[in-house]
Motif scaffolding. Structure first.
Motif, PDB file in Angstrom:
ATOM      1  N   PRO A 237       0.798  -1.230   0.000  1.00  0.00           N
ATOM      2  CA  PRO A 237       0.000   0.000   0.000  1.00  0.00           C
ATOM      3  C   PRO A 237       0.832   1.282   0.000  1.00  0.00           C
ATOM      4  N   ARG A 238       1.981   1.271   0.665  1.00  0.00           N
ATOM      5  CA  ARG A 238       2.779   2.505   0.698  1.00  0.00           C
ATOM      6  C   ARG A 238       3.349   2.849  -0.679  1.00  0.00           C
ATOM      7  N   LEU A 239       3.776   1.815  -1.391  1.00  0.00           N
ATOM      8  CA  LEU A 239       4.299   2.037  -2.744  1.00  0.00           C
ATOM      9  C   LEU A 239       3.189   2.543  -3.671  1.00  0.00           C
ATOM     10  N   GLU A 241       0.565   4.207  -2.790  1.00  0.00           N
ATOM     11  CA  GLU A 241       0.268   5.581  -2.378  1.00  0.00           C
ATOM     12  C   GLU A 241       1.292   6.561  -2.952  1.00  0.00           C
ATOM     13  N   GLN A 242       2.585   6.152  -2.898  1.00  0.00           N
ATOM     14  CA  GLN A 242       3.637   7.002  -3.479  1.00  0.00           C
ATOM     15  C   GLN A 242       3.462   7.149  -4.983  1.00  0.00           C
ATOM     16  N   ARG A 245       0.208   9.353  -5.583  1.00  0.00           N
ATOM     17  CA  ARG A 245       0.296  10.641  -4.890  1.00  0.00           C
ATOM     18  C   ARG A 245      -1.044  11.136  -4.352  1.00  0.00           C
ATOM     19  N   SER A 247      -4.217   9.712  -1.187  1.00  0.00           N
ATOM     20  CA  SER A 247      -4.424   8.655  -0.204  1.00  0.00           C
ATOM     21  C   SER A 247      -5.303   7.545  -0.796  1.00  0.00           C
TER      22      SER A 247
ATOM     23  N   LYS B 236      16.820   1.955   4.979  1.00  0.00           N
ATOM     24  CA  LYS B 236      15.932   3.113   4.932  1.00  0.00           C
ATOM     25  C   LYS B 236      16.597   4.276   4.195  1.00  0.00           C
TER      26      LYS B 236
END
Ligand SMILES: [Zn+2]
Lengths: 293, 321
Positions: A237-239, A241-242, A245, A247, B236
């Motif tokens: 999900p984070r990828l 979202e990135q 751009r 939510s 990171k």
């Protein structure tokens, strides 16, 4: 520690199969909090309910053996390939050495790898089963997991069994580099062979299943069930979202939305799983001549 | 036009620029400069040799991404005749990030499937920089089935950073589209020759990236995860990609050692973009030779061998219990 020493040590470490025991292995009598409804629950009460919150239905993580015990006919499970374990073929030493991660995972779980596999019966029907244990390096797929999953399909093919897999995974195991990526092709090829033989494969997706594991044998099942609230996808999900751009929509990549988008057949609560899988196998298993499980 | 300079080339590029500047001067008026220029030329030549002859894995990744590097479309144009592009997945759309085409190479009529990066920014936007959507993989899978139906060998070209990770890619079943490619490819009853020409990014590459022969260009890579993303997970910090590139064993030499790739196509010093015609021609000969050697194999043996080939990949321990 050399592999052989580790195996000797493992022999002496008694691992108990305990249906319904929670993932963290806390003894009965400990209180735990439900991350969904926030209620404080008595561990014994949760365990009796297959680690499902009696108030809101939240499904706690289960260890692989308990997944299998909750799925198959009582006492029918016989483990196979328990001796298959990972080595460190690339001597992957960036940040934390892979060999250390393996050693720690073995010590915590008592498993030789993230996949637990074997023969079993579901509703009296002969199956080859497997479950992935997320505690073992995020149940990621390297050579050993790929080999064990491949053998599940091959065992089923050789003995005319159906395949039922309970899947959770962070994806391909990067510490084995391209050897891990190629396990996607290897397991998919094995699943395809089973399909060609007209034998059924049922996948049960649990939280979370991502990356190369979703995009290989997982996505090739004839019938796909998912536990309530399980997150399943290719990119995390984070990828995503990135990439977009903005939510993510509510419920993105959950079992429920995967049903809406046509990737999963049904959201099945843990307590109903055995019955649902058994019913499906009843439709899909070829008739057996004088067969037993 | 400003040329594209890779990070590790910068010291060399500076000298080369200096040299170019000097050579523009009126030499008749400055006879004493002749010797200095000759010195500088020798220095540039030496630096070029040391810089390019032993590229690190991370430097190879940069070469593989060079914008002037020959792309799938260049191979298609130069090596194949009678090309008929097949468009669309017959379900949703036509993904420009993957090209599928009926084409002829030498005496072989084949199905070409390749990741399609653009040569210009505009092309790259239309083609999502070569990162396929689910419909791209479904188009590829459609092409595989057509190839099987008509007995056409499949030739694939790998050049993608990976499958597209967007919201709609997820909603349209990216994982399912890739998995179906893997299943179909694994059991395809025709020869499958794979050429890694540039980037081999993870599942998006693998979907059309294994078969009966894997030919890798010297500076192509093939990896389970991008070095940058690996560095983010491990440290990171994406800036530590050089370290993760080394750890991931993603170079052609690594792939041969691991039993995944079969042969390596040498590139001119500095990379394939320094002499595209030569590299493309070399690839053409190797593809034809692979097709010729696979042509005689019975389809049943072909799929059996392919399965055994996959089956043999992996390193693990086993104790009897
Ligand atoms: Zn609850």
């Amino acid at each position: 520690m050399p592999i052989n020493d580790w195996f000797r040590q493992r022999e002496s470490r008694k691992y108990t199969v305990s249906t319904g025991t929670a993932a963290d292995g806390l003894p009965d009598g400990v209180w735990r909090k439900c991350p969904d409804c926030g209620k404080t629950l008595y561990q014994g009460e949760v365990a009796k309910a297959l680690s499902v919150c009696p108030h809101c239905g939240y499904h706690f993580e289960l260890i692989a053996r308990d997944r299998i015990e909750a799925l198959v006919d009582e006492g029918s499970f016989g483990e196979t390939d328990a001796g298959v374990g990972s080595v460190d073929p690339l001597r992957f030493a960036a940040a934390k050495p892979y060999s250390e991660s393996l050693e720690k995972a073995r010590a915590t779980t008592g498993l030789s790898e993230a996949a637990v596999t074997g023969r079993a019966a579901i509703g009296g029907q002969a199956v080859a089963v497997g479950a992935l244990d997320f505690r073992f390096i995020g149940a990621s797929m390297g050579s050993a997991v790929g080999e064990k999953i491949t053998r599940v399909f091959e065992l089923a093919l050789a003995e005319r069994r159906g395949v039922v897999l309970v899947i959770a995974s962070g994806g391909a195991r990067m510490q084995e580099g391209m050897l891990s990526l190629m396990q996607m092709a290897k397991t998919a090829a094995a699943a395809e062979r089973l399909a060609r033989a007209g034998l059924p494969y049922v996948a049960v997706l649990v939280d979370p299943t991502y990356g190369g594991v979703t995009a290989s044998f997982t996505a090739l099942a004839d019938v796909t069930f998912a536990e309530p609230g399980a997150h399943v996808g290719f990119a995390g999900p984070r990828l995503v979202e990135q990439t977009i751009r903005r939510s993510l929509p509510k419920g993105f990549q959950t079992a429920e939305s995967l049903v809406d988008h046509g990737m999963v057949d049904e959201v099945v609560a843990r307590g109903d799983l055995r019955d649902r899988v058994s019913t499906v196998l009843g439709y899909l298993m070829p008739p057996v001549a004088g067969g037993d499980a | 036009m400003a040329r594209y300079v890779m990070e590790f080339e910068r010291p060399l590029a500076e000298l080369e620029d200096k040299l170019a500047e000097l050579s523009r001067l009126d030499m008749a008026a400055l006879p004493e400069l002749g010797a200095e220029i000759a010195d500088l030329e020798r220095e540039v030549e030496q630096l070029r040799e040391t810089l390019y002859s032993a590229l690190s894995p991370w430097e190879k990744v940069q070469v593989s991404r060079h914008p002037d590097r020959p792309k799938t479309v260049d191979y298609l144009e130069a090596l194949f005749t009678d090309v008929v592009e097949l468009c669309g997945d017959r379900a949703f759309g036509d993904d420009q990030a993957i090209v599928t085409a009926l084409a002829t190479i030498g005496e072989h009529r084949v199905m070409v499937i390749g990741h399609r990066k653009g040569r210009t920014t505009k092309e790259n936007v239309a083609r999502n920089f070569g990162s396929p959507h689910p419909e791209g993989f479904r188009k590829a899978e459609r092409a595989m089935r057509t190839a099987a139906k008509f007995g056409l060998p499949v030739v694939t070209f790998l050049d993608t950073a990976g499958a597209a990770p967007g919201l709609e890619d997820e909603e349209r079943g990216q994982a399912w589209a890739i998995a179906q490619c893997l299943a179909t490819l694994s059991d395809l009853p025709v020869p499958v020759v794979v050429v890694g020409i540039g980037e081999g990014g993870s599942g998006g590459a693998l979907a059309i990236g294994f078969g009966d022969r894997l030919i890798m260009l010297e500076n192509a890579y093939y990896s389970v995860i991008s070095p940058e993303m690996c560095a983010v997970i491990l440290y990171k910090d994406a800036a530590r990609a050089p370290e993760s590139a080394s750890a991931l064993a993603l170079t052609p030499d690594d792939l041969v050692r691991l039993g995944i790739a079969d042969e390596i196509v040498p590139e001119p010093l500095g990379g394939a973009h320094r002499d595209p015609a030569r590299v493309i021609a070399d690839v053409g000969l190797r593809v034809e030779s692979a097709l010729a050697s696979l042509a005689a194999v019975d389809p049943g043996d072909l799929t059996e061998r392919r399965y055994e080939r996959l089956r043999a990949i992996g390193v693990f321990s086993e104790e009897s219990k």
